[in-house]
Design an enzyme around this catalytic site. Sequence first.
Site, PDB file in Angstrom:
ATOM      1  N   GLU A   1       6.376  -1.304   1.850  1.00 26.30           N
ATOM      2  CA  GLU A   1       6.487  -2.423   2.125  1.00 26.30           C
ATOM      3  C   GLU A   1       8.199  -2.988   2.385  1.00 26.30           C
ATOM      4  O   GLU A   1       8.378  -2.800   1.048  1.00 26.30           O
ATOM      5  CB  GLU A   1       5.205  -4.320   1.787  1.00 26.30           C
ATOM      6  CG  GLU A   1       5.589  -3.609   0.256  1.00 26.30           C
ATOM      7  CD  GLU A   1       5.249  -4.768  -0.236  1.00 26.30           C
ATOM      8  OE1 GLU A   1       4.884  -6.397   0.201  1.00 26.30           O
ATOM      9  OE2 GLU A   1       4.085  -4.640  -1.024  1.00 26.30           O
TER      10      GLU A   1
ATOM     11  N   HIS B   1      -2.877  -3.931  -9.200  1.00 26.05           N
ATOM     12  CA  HIS B   1      -1.438  -3.219  -8.901  1.00 26.05           C
ATOM     13  C   HIS B   1      -0.537  -4.669  -9.189  1.00 26.05           C
ATOM     14  O   HIS B   1      -0.016  -4.524  -8.638  1.00 26.05           O
ATOM     15  CB  HIS B   1      -2.535  -4.064  -7.354  1.00 26.05           C
ATOM     16  CG  HIS B   1      -4.004  -3.119  -7.088  1.00 26.05           C
ATOM     17  ND1 HIS B   1      -3.135  -1.723  -6.938  1.00 26.05           N
ATOM     18  CD2 HIS B   1      -5.315  -3.280  -6.553  1.00 26.05           C
ATOM     19  CE1 HIS B   1      -5.119  -1.160  -6.821  1.00 26.05           C
ATOM     20  NE2 HIS B   1      -5.799  -2.019  -7.278  1.00 26.05           N
TER      21      HIS B   1
ATOM     22  N   ARG C   1      13.512 -10.112  -0.800  1.00 28.75           N
ATOM     23  CA  ARG C   1      13.366 -11.485  -2.090  1.00 28.75           C
ATOM     24  C   ARG C   1      14.513 -10.908  -2.866  1.00 28.75           C
ATOM     25  O   ARG C   1      14.146  -8.813  -3.876  1.00 28.75           O
ATOM     26  CB  ARG C   1      12.314 -11.565  -2.524  1.00 28.75           C
ATOM     27  CG  ARG C   1      11.560 -11.209  -2.902  1.00 28.75           C
ATOM     28  CD  ARG C   1       9.597 -12.123  -3.053  1.00 28.75           C
ATOM     29  NE  ARG C   1       9.063 -11.249  -3.426  1.00 28.75           N
ATOM     30  CZ  ARG C   1       7.945 -10.929  -4.331  1.00 28.75           C
ATOM     31  NH1 ARG C   1       9.030  -9.912  -5.656  1.00 28.75           N
ATOM     32  NH2 ARG C   1       7.524 -10.023  -4.372  1.00 28.75           N
TER      33      ARG C   1
END
Length: 615
Positions: free
Chosen positions: A272, A220, A276
């Site tokens: 999500e 992942h 950043r």
Amino acid sequence: MITSVLVANRGEIACRIFRTCRASGIRTVAVHSDADEGALHARVADTAVRLPGDTPAETYLRADLIVKAAVAAGADAVHPGYGFLSENAAFARAVLDAGLVWIGPPPGAIEAMASKTRAKALLGLAPLDADEVTESDLPVLVKAAAGGGGRGMRVVRRLADLAPALEGARAEAASAFGDGEVFVEPYVENGRHVEVQVLADTHGTVWALGTRDCSLQRRHQKVVEEAPAPGLPADLVDELHALAVRAARAVDYTGAGTVEFLVADGRAHFLEMNTRLQVEHPVTEAVFGLDLVAEQIRIAEGRALPAEPPPARGHAVEARLYAEDPAAGWTPQTGTLHRLAVPGGVRLDTGFGDGDVIGVHYDPLLAKVVAHAPTREEAVRTLAGALERAAVHGPATNRDLLVASLRHEEFTSGRMDTGFYDRHLAALTAPAPDPYAPLAAALADAHGRSRFGGWRNLPSQPQTRRYLMAGEEHEVRYHHTRTGPAADGVHVVHADASLVVLEADGVRRRFEVARYGDRVHVNATALTALPRFPEPEDQRAPGSLLAPMPGTVVRIADGLVTGSGVGAGEPILWLEAMKMQHVISAPTAGTLTELPVTTGQQVQVGTLLAVVRTG
């Protein structure tokens, strides 16, 4: 106006931010752990500040020490890079409370998106209730609510595996992020990982900077990324852009951020928002002709973005070069990186210099290599060629896997998805060593011993050398003659300590050779020189399980003691190294006859962890 920036991170991202700062006339400040005292990011900064800490891995997570370092070094701004503190609202507030400029989004925006569960709720989405998952919901994905990078993530295909997956994910998330919260969501099988880069100023302008495809992943974690995402319908791209802008505006976002999706069957599933800069930001920079770090700094200074972003041009592909062995469960590798050099025409972002040591405390990312070209086909070809010709001398890396992946038909045709390595890893990691590499290594090694080497006036026994290549032993035989070395079936055109030229069947090939102790690199092939007289083999009990890397034993399977019966593939213990947990499992069914380690114990490569006897 910002004049001095402290980067609250290490490695390649710190070096990359410093590069922009230097070009802008901004002074740079690095922070480093004791383990990183001689690291490249600490060497290239104008000022470096030591961070005390109990362990090297925890050092960079001490927000109070980093703020103190910024003040002591005279910095007037802090850039968080993309470490864990980059999405820590408390750290952002501490920077602002110290009177420093925070080069990132507002703390409130970070807080709103820090938890994936809260982010989904903000957009009207909700995860599954872990206590109510049924067979019809499978497969599901257990994910850490905080953090990212694949840590605290488990795919569950059987209900019986859900409870241990939740337990393991909580433990890994707590270790990695200091937050053990996890949640469950449907697992989108073989979807594409697509994301949108956003950039927002304090004046209400929000840019959606195209799309990126990050589908090639291991554990992942992304391995190859590109922009724009190939083959997406225009209406789906518009939908992704709209959702990304909606997410940014929902939290009054400013600065650079990324909104991530899984795309399957023409539908976008929100994952999500990362508040950043992302590791893969260079592909967006290449396509849009932007420096996203420079834009972050301008936004932090209060400057406005133009109404529209610059036009996108061409295609960019990035490959992450890791010190790891993909064929051995992606096991991280340590040791000295003797040389790292790639041909011109591509971008290299790295936190290592020649001779630097790859340690056990941090992520094994060595470098990012990025190619940009007018078309996707040209960019992929350029990147594959550059990686193939790169000099990567040191521990094992995923370089060969990257080259094979970029040239795989499924990737070149743009049909890849997140299951790419599940389907193709065995074929992509099948050994394909150069058959002439051992001879080239032997001839280079023999050069310079004497003018005529082992030449005799009368025929004599051939010279022999032995090498380990791709897990197999190879013996090389050659003769010294009046005109130089000779080998059966091969014409030695040239041979010195660093270059060998061989001709076979009318084809002439060049081999660049470098040797570091017993390790020999011949072009892209790595070999180990074996002693002329083999040493007696280390005697280990059958069924011995040895530590594949340095690390810490963080967990032993519940109830497991000497004398316990174990099944094939049953977990025995968990080893944590380079911020990841690696399970050590029984190779076969049998009895656990030795368990000489304890939880919390530090181990080195080759340490005996357990013995499983069959029968």
